[in-house]
Design an enzyme around this catalytic site. Structure first.
Site, short mmCIF file in Angstrom:
data_model
loop_
_atom_site.label_atom_id
_atom_site.label_comp_id
_atom_site.label_asym_id
_atom_site.label_seq_id
_atom_site.Cartn_x
_atom_site.Cartn_y
_atom_site.Cartn_z
CE LYS A 40 -2.21 1.91 3.62
NZ LYS A 40 -2.38 3.37 3.57
CG ASP A 68 -4.90 4.40 0.94
OD1 ASP A 68 -6.06 4.62 0.55
OD2 ASP A 68 -4.56 4.43 2.13
CG LEU A 69 -3.59 8.00 -5.06
CD1 LEU A 69 -3.65 8.43 -6.52
CD2 LEU A 69 -2.38 8.63 -4.37
CE LYS A 70 -7.63 6.57 3.47
NZ LYS A 70 -6.25 6.09 3.44
CG ASP A 73 -11.97 17.27 -6.71
OD1 ASP A 73 -12.90 18.05 -7.04
OD2 ASP A 73 -10.80 17.66 -6.51
N PRO A 75 -17.08 14.71 -9.81
CG PRO A 75 -19.25 13.86 -10.09
CD PRO A 75 -18.51 15.05 -9.54
CB THR A 77 -11.78 16.58 -10.50
OG1 THR A 77 -12.18 17.86 -10.99
CG2 THR A 77 -10.36 16.66 -10.00
CB THR A 130 -10.55 3.06 11.40
OG1 THR A 130 -9.29 3.35 10.79
CG2 THR A 130 -11.21 1.93 10.67
CD GLN A 201 -4.97 1.36 13.11
OE1 GLN A 201 -6.14 1.69 13.34
NE2 GLN A 201 -4.44 1.43 11.90
NE ARG A 222 1.72 2.06 13.13
CZ ARG A 222 0.85 2.82 13.77
NH1 ARG A 222 1.28 3.71 14.63
NH2 ARG A 222 -0.45 2.67 13.57
O1 C5P Z 1 0.80 0.60 11.04
P1 C5P Z 1 -0.61 0.21 10.84
O2 C5P Z 1 -0.82 -1.28 10.67
O3 C5P Z 1 -1.53 0.79 11.87
O4 C5P Z 1 -1.00 0.87 9.44
C1 C5P Z 1 -2.28 0.79 8.90
C2 C5P Z 1 -2.31 1.47 7.58
O5 C5P Z 1 -3.65 1.49 7.14
C3 C5P Z 1 -1.82 2.91 7.58
O6 C5P Z 1 -1.25 3.16 6.30
C4 C5P Z 1 -3.09 3.70 7.74
O7 C5P Z 1 -2.99 4.98 7.19
C5 C5P Z 1 -4.07 2.85 6.95
N1 C5P Z 1 -5.46 3.04 7.26
C6 C5P Z 1 -5.99 2.86 8.53
N2 C5P Z 1 -7.32 3.06 8.74
C7 C5P Z 1 -8.11 3.41 7.72
C8 C5P Z 1 -7.60 3.57 6.44
C9 C5P Z 1 -6.26 3.38 6.25
O8 C5P Z 1 -5.27 2.52 9.46
N3 C5P Z 1 -9.41 3.55 7.92
#
Ligand code: C5P
Length: 262
Positions: A40, A68-70, A73, A75, A77, A130, A201, A222
């Site tokens: 990712k 993962d550009l999320k 904008d 439609p 664009t 999240t 998290q 991580r």
């Molecule tokens: O290090 P860790 O396992 O927490 O990384 C989770 C990855 O998932 C990170 O890149 C974080 O930005 C991404 N992410 C997330 N929750 C979301 C969407 C993406 O933790 N809802």
């Protein structure tokens, strides 16, 4: 859509390259490429290095890219951005866009990707971040339904627009599956092996459990990129996660055959 055979546990792991420079990213790709299904790459690395450069470099190093550009904008664009991503070629396997961009935006993205032909990226709608909890949804965003109901609503809306899948917390997977059925891909971050720290998290789930409740792919950062010393390096951490998933009876795939873009 063509069903693909069930994936091995390690192929369901997407390693998050949350690093600020290409050298660090490529170091992780070299260590992990044989032990995970893809990488990712998100806003930090793409903003520092450039999207085409990152995609090209990770692909050249042997990694499949979850971009993962999320996108969010108007439609027109977003359609243009999707066209540009499709032009990067088959290395980009998945691309994210925000469901909160609305149905017209999601449909524009889907139509553009389909029109691009070839092996287009799978489009994934981000349901609700999240990092937002129910209080933030209610008090800051004025969303009066509960968090899970809102996530399921977003997933169903995105599915009706033709997206291939969604990104959601593993705690919401069962509710999404119940409403959206087996063919919607679900990609879940917030996954932690027992031996890894939760970090920031808040609501984590073990990899085997996340797959058991119906996730197709696990985004793990991580625990792979900075595992505890007793686990070893990134490759050892990935192997350990896949081994734990395999050892957890019935947790590998749940018999699901996720869709491909072909
Ligand atoms: O290090 P860790 O396992 O927490 O990384 C989770 C990855 O998932 C990170 O890149 C974080 O930005 C991404 N992410 C997330 N929750 C979301 C969407 C993406 O933790 N809802």
């Amino acid at each position: 859509m063509t069903p693909i055979p069930s994936l091995a546990p390690h192929e369901r792991i997407l390693a998050a390259l949350d690093v600020p420079d290409l050298a660090s990213a490529l170091g992780l790709v070299a260590q992990l490429r044989d032990h995970v299904g893809g990488f990712k790459v998100g806003l930090e690395l793409c903003t520092a290095v450039g999207v085409p450069q990152v995609v090209q470099a990770v692909a050249a190093a042997g990694g499949a890219v979850f971009l993962d550009l999320k996108l969010s904008d108007i439609p027109n664009t977003v359609a243009g951005a999707v066209r540009s991503v499709c032009a990067l070629g088959p290395a980009v396997r998945m691309l994210t866009l925000h469901c909160h961009g609305g149905a017209a935006m999601l449909r524009a993205a889907v139509e553009t990707a389909r029109a691009a032909g070839g092996q287009r990226p799978l489009l994934l709608g981000v349901t609700v971040m999240t990092s937002l909890d129910e209080a933030a949804l209610r008090d800051e965003l004025d969303v009066s339904v509960g968090l899970t109901d809102h996530v399921v609503h977003m997933a169903r809306m995105a599915q009706a627009c033709g997206v291939d899948g969604v990104v959601a917390s593993p705690h919401e997977v069962a509710a999404i599956r119940a409403v959206c059925g087996p063919n919607l891909l679900i990609v879940t971050p917030g996954v932690r092996p027992a031996w890894a720290s939760s970090g920031d998290q808040r609501r984590v789930m073990r990899p085997a459990e996340a797959l058991r409740v119906g996730s197709d792919y696990l985004v793990i950062g991580r625990p792979l990129t900075a595992p505890p010393a007793e686990v070893g390096g990134p490759a050892a951490a990935a192997i350990r996660i896949a081994t734990e998933v395999r050892a957890s009876r019935g947790a590998t795939t749940g018999g699901r055959t996720p869709p491909t873009s072909a």
